[in-house]
Design an enzyme around this catalytic site. Structure first.
Site, PDB file in Angstrom:
ATOM      1  N   ASP A 183     -38.150  47.890   6.315  1.00  0.00           N
ATOM      2  CA  ASP A 183     -37.820  47.337   7.805  1.00  0.00           C
ATOM      3  C   ASP A 183     -38.759  47.807   8.812  1.00  0.00           C
ATOM      4  OD1 ASP A 183     -35.675  46.155   6.322  1.00  0.00           O
ATOM      5  OD2 ASP A 183     -34.330  47.869   7.015  1.00  0.00           O
ATOM      6  N   ASP A 223     -34.622  51.765  17.372  1.00  0.00           N
ATOM      7  CA  ASP A 223     -34.338  52.347  16.231  1.00  0.00           C
ATOM      8  C   ASP A 223     -34.532  53.848  16.238  1.00  0.00           C
ATOM      9  OD1 ASP A 223     -35.241  49.629  14.042  1.00  0.00           O
ATOM     10  OD2 ASP A 223     -33.277  50.206  14.498  1.00  0.00           O
ATOM     11  N   GLU A 283     -30.431  55.643   7.690  1.00  0.00           N
ATOM     12  CA  GLU A 283     -31.236  54.616   7.344  1.00  0.00           C
ATOM     13  C   GLU A 283     -32.766  54.467   7.670  1.00  0.00           C
ATOM     14  OE1 GLU A 283     -29.559  50.416   7.347  1.00  0.00           O
ATOM     15  OE2 GLU A 283     -31.508  49.859   8.227  1.00  0.00           O
ATOM     16  N   GLU A 284     -32.884  55.623   8.711  1.00  0.00           N
ATOM     17  CA  GLU A 284     -34.262  55.339   9.341  1.00  0.00           C
ATOM     18  C   GLU A 284     -35.195  56.405   8.828  1.00  0.00           C
ATOM     19  OE1 GLU A 284     -33.377  52.138  11.282  1.00  0.00           O
ATOM     20  OE2 GLU A 284     -35.371  52.835  11.031  1.00  0.00           O
ATOM     21  N   ASP A 335     -26.422  54.398  10.119  1.00  0.00           N
ATOM     22  CA  ASP A 335     -27.421  53.215  10.534  1.00  0.00           C
ATOM     23  C   ASP A 335     -27.424  53.215  11.944  1.00  0.00           C
ATOM     24  OD1 ASP A 335     -28.058  49.737   9.645  1.00  0.00           O
ATOM     25  OD2 ASP A 335     -29.225  51.501  10.827  1.00  0.00           O
ATOM     26  N   LEU A 350     -29.051  52.147  14.330  1.00  0.00           N
ATOM     27  CA  LEU A 350     -29.314  50.801  15.051  1.00  0.00           C
ATOM     28  C   LEU A 350     -29.399  49.721  14.070  1.00  0.00           C
ATOM     29  CD1 LEU A 350     -28.724  50.422  18.099  1.00  0.00           C
ATOM     30  CD2 LEU A 350     -30.859  50.383  18.409  1.00  0.00           C
ATOM     31  N   ASP A 351     -28.264  48.826  13.852  1.00  0.00           N
ATOM     32  CA  ASP A 351     -28.261  47.889  12.827  1.00  0.00           C
ATOM     33  C   ASP A 351     -28.539  46.478  13.527  1.00  0.00           C
ATOM     34  OD1 ASP A 351     -27.674  46.686  10.198  1.00  0.00           O
ATOM     35  OD2 ASP A 351     -26.239  45.698  11.502  1.00  0.00           O
ATOM     36  N   GLU A 403     -24.353  50.960   5.385  1.00  0.00           N
ATOM     37  CA  GLU A 403     -23.866  49.925   6.068  1.00  0.00           C
ATOM     38  C   GLU A 403     -22.438  49.535   5.276  1.00  0.00           C
ATOM     39  OE1 GLU A 403     -27.448  47.592   5.326  1.00  0.00           O
ATOM     40  OE2 GLU A 403     -27.811  47.748   7.506  1.00  0.00           O
TER      41      GLU A 403
HETATM   42  P1  P6P Z   1     -31.569  38.426   7.488  1.00  0.00           P
HETATM   43  C1  P6P Z   1     -30.334  43.308  10.224  1.00  0.00           C
HETATM   44  O1  P6P Z   1     -31.549  43.580   9.775  1.00  0.00           O
HETATM   45  C2  P6P Z   1     -29.349  43.392   9.026  1.00  0.00           C
HETATM   46  O2  P6P Z   1     -29.526  44.708   8.157  1.00  0.00           O
HETATM   47  C3  P6P Z   1     -28.123  43.030   9.163  1.00  0.00           C
HETATM   48  O3  P6P Z   1     -27.663  43.611  10.384  1.00  0.00           O
HETATM   49  C4  P6P Z   1     -27.907  41.627   9.219  1.00  0.00           C
HETATM   50  O4  P6P Z   1     -26.713  41.185   8.883  1.00  0.00           O
HETATM   51  C5  P6P Z   1     -28.956  41.243   8.118  1.00  0.00           C
HETATM   52  O5  P6P Z   1     -29.920  42.430   8.009  1.00  0.00           O
HETATM   53  C6  P6P Z   1     -29.656  39.903   8.372  1.00  0.00           C
HETATM   54  O6  P6P Z   1     -30.637  39.725   7.446  1.00  0.00           O
HETATM   55  O7  P6P Z   1     -32.037  38.486   5.947  1.00  0.00           O
HETATM   56  O8  P6P Z   1     -30.328  37.067   7.489  1.00  0.00           O
HETATM   57  O9  P6P Z   1     -32.486  38.334   8.458  1.00  0.00           O
END
Ligand code: P6P
Length: 331
Positions: free
Chosen positions: A70, A76, A99-100, A118, A120-121, A278
Site C-alpha cells: 500500500d 499513516d 500494518e505499517e 492498523d 490509519l485504515d 483489520e
Molecule cells: P478498494 C483501505 O485501503 C482498505 O484497506 C479498507 O479500509 C477499505 O475497505 C478497502 O481497503 C478499500 O479497498 O479495493 O475498494 O479500494
C-alpha cells in the site's frame, strides 16, 4: 420544559466506564484499563492532526509502500508513530505489530499484553476529507514472561483477543470497543478532551438492506456465489453504500444493519483485508454485537494466522446477510 444543555450531565467518560467495569474482571490489576487509556490518548493526538491535515503539510503520500504494497500516506506514518510511542511509554504492552511495519516490535518491557494495529485504515481517503479509522486488537503475551517475544505471540486466533476496537475519525470521532462483554461506543468531546459514552451496548441488526462492496470489482470476482448474491441484493432493491474506508462502512452497517464484502478477486486471490490488523478486531465487535464475520467457510475468529500480514476474504455484518452469502457460496 426541555433541559438546556447546561443542565445535562456530561455523561460517563471512558475513564469512568473502564474503572467501573474493571471490577468485572477478577484478576484485573488495571493493566488492560491503562492500555485502553493509552490507545485512547494516542487517538486524540491523531484526531487532532487529521483535523488540521489540510492546513499543514501532512497530506499526500510519502512515496513509499508498506509491506502489503500500500502507498504510505504521511498521516499513516504519523499515526503509526503516535500509537507506537503511546504504547511504548504506557508500558502495559510488551510488543506491537503494525500494518505499517514488516515485523513486530519488541518493546522489551514486562507488559502482559501485545497489540496489533492498523494505525490509519482507509488513508487513501485522507486527501479527499472522507472518514478514516484506526483498528486495534489486544492479546495476552503467550510466551513466558521471562522469555522474549516471538512471532507466535502475534499469530493468535481472533478468539484469543482480550479486547478489540476501532476509532472512527468522521464528522465526530468515536471509539468503539469490546472486552468480550458487549460493545460500547464513545464520542469524543473535544472541548473536554474526553471520550463520553454515547452508544451503550451496541447491537447489530439481525438483517439489513445495505450491502457494501466496491462495484468496480464486478469483473474481477472469482466466485459465482458472490456474483449471485450481489444480483439478489440488486433485484431486492437493497441500498449499495461503499465509502472505501473499512471502519466507516463497518460502523454504518453495525448501526443500521447491513453487510460488507471484500471477496477474493483476480488481484487479491485471498481477499485484500488483513486478518490480524483489520478483520479480527471487527469480527470480535461484530460477534459481540450479535453479528457475524466469516471468510468463505470459516468464522474469522477461528482462523489460525500463519503470517502477520495474512489477507483474508471478509464478509461481515448482519448475521442473516452473512449467512445468506454462505448459502450462495455453497450452491
Ligand atoms: P478498494 C483501505 O485501503 C482498505 O484497506 C479498507 O479500509 C477499505 O475497505 C478497502 O481497503 C478499500 O479497498 O479495493 O475498494 O479500494
Amino acid at each position: 420544559m426541555e433541559k438546556s444543555r447546561i443542565d445535562l450531565p456530561i455523561g460517563i467518560t471512558l475513564d469512568r466506564f473502564i474503572k467501573s467495569n474493571q471490577s468485572q474482571y477478577p484478576n484485573a490489576a488495571g493493566e488492560l484499563s491503562q492500555l485502553l487509556r493509552d490507545i485512547a490518548l494516542a487517538s486524540k493526538v491523531v484526531n487532532r492532526e487529521i483535523n488540521k491535515a489540510g492546513l499543514i503539510d501532512i497530506m499526500g503520500n510519502v512515496g513509499a509502500q508498506n509491506s502489503g504494497g500500500d502507498h504510505q500516506q504521511k498521516l499513516d506514518l504519523l499515526a503509526n508513530t503516535r500509537f507506537s510511542r503511546a504504547l511504548s511509554k504506557g508500558g502495559e504492552a510488551c510488543g506491537i505489530a503494525s500494518e505499517e511495519t514488516e515485523s513486530f516490535i519488541d518493546l522489551k518491557n514486562d507488559g502482559k499484553y501485545i497489540v496489533t494495529i492498523d494505525p490509519l485504515d482507509g488513508s487513501s481517503n485522507i486527501d479527499v476529507n472522507v472518514s478514516i479509522g484506526t483498528i486495534f486488537s489486544i492479546y495476552k503475551k503467550q510466551s513466558a514472561p521471562s522469555q522474549p517475544l516471538t512471532e507466535k505471540d502475534f499469530l493468535q486466533k481472533g478468539r484469543q483477543q482480550v479486547a478489540g476496537g476501532y476509532i472512527l475519525y468522521g464528522p465526530s470521532t468515536m471509539l468503539v470497543f469490546t472486552t468480550g462483554m458487549g460493545v460500547n461506543g464513545f464520542t469524543y468531546e473535544s472541548t473536554l478532551g474526553e471520550y463520553v459514552l454515547s452508544h451503550p451496548s451496541m447491537q447489530c441488526k439481525e438483517d439489513g438492506k445495505i450491502f457494501s462492496i466496491n462495484d468496480g470489482l464486478s469483473y474481477d470476482l472469482v466466485d459465482q456465489g458472490i456474483k449471485d448474491y450481489l444480483h439478489e441484493c440488486k433485484t431486492q432493491r437493497m441500498t449499495g453504500r461503499y465509502i472505501g474506508s473499512l471502519v466507516a462502512d463497518f460502523h454504518r452497517n453495525l448501526l443500521k444493519g447491513g453487510v460488507f464484502l471484500y471477496p477474493p478477486t483476480t488481484q487479491y486471490p485471498n481477499g485484500k483485508l488483513r486478518l490480524t490488523f483489520e478483520a479480527n478486531a471487527l469480527a470480535f465487535i461484530a460477534e459481540q454485537a450479535g453479528g457475524l464475520a466469516t471468510t468463505h467457510n470459516e468464522n474469522i475468529l477461528d482462523i489460525q494466522p500463519t503470517s502477520i500480514h495474512q489477507r483474508v476474504p471478509l464478509y461481515i455484518g448482519s448475521r442473516k446477510m452473512v449467512a445468506r452469502i454462505q448459502e450462495k457460496l455453497r450452491q
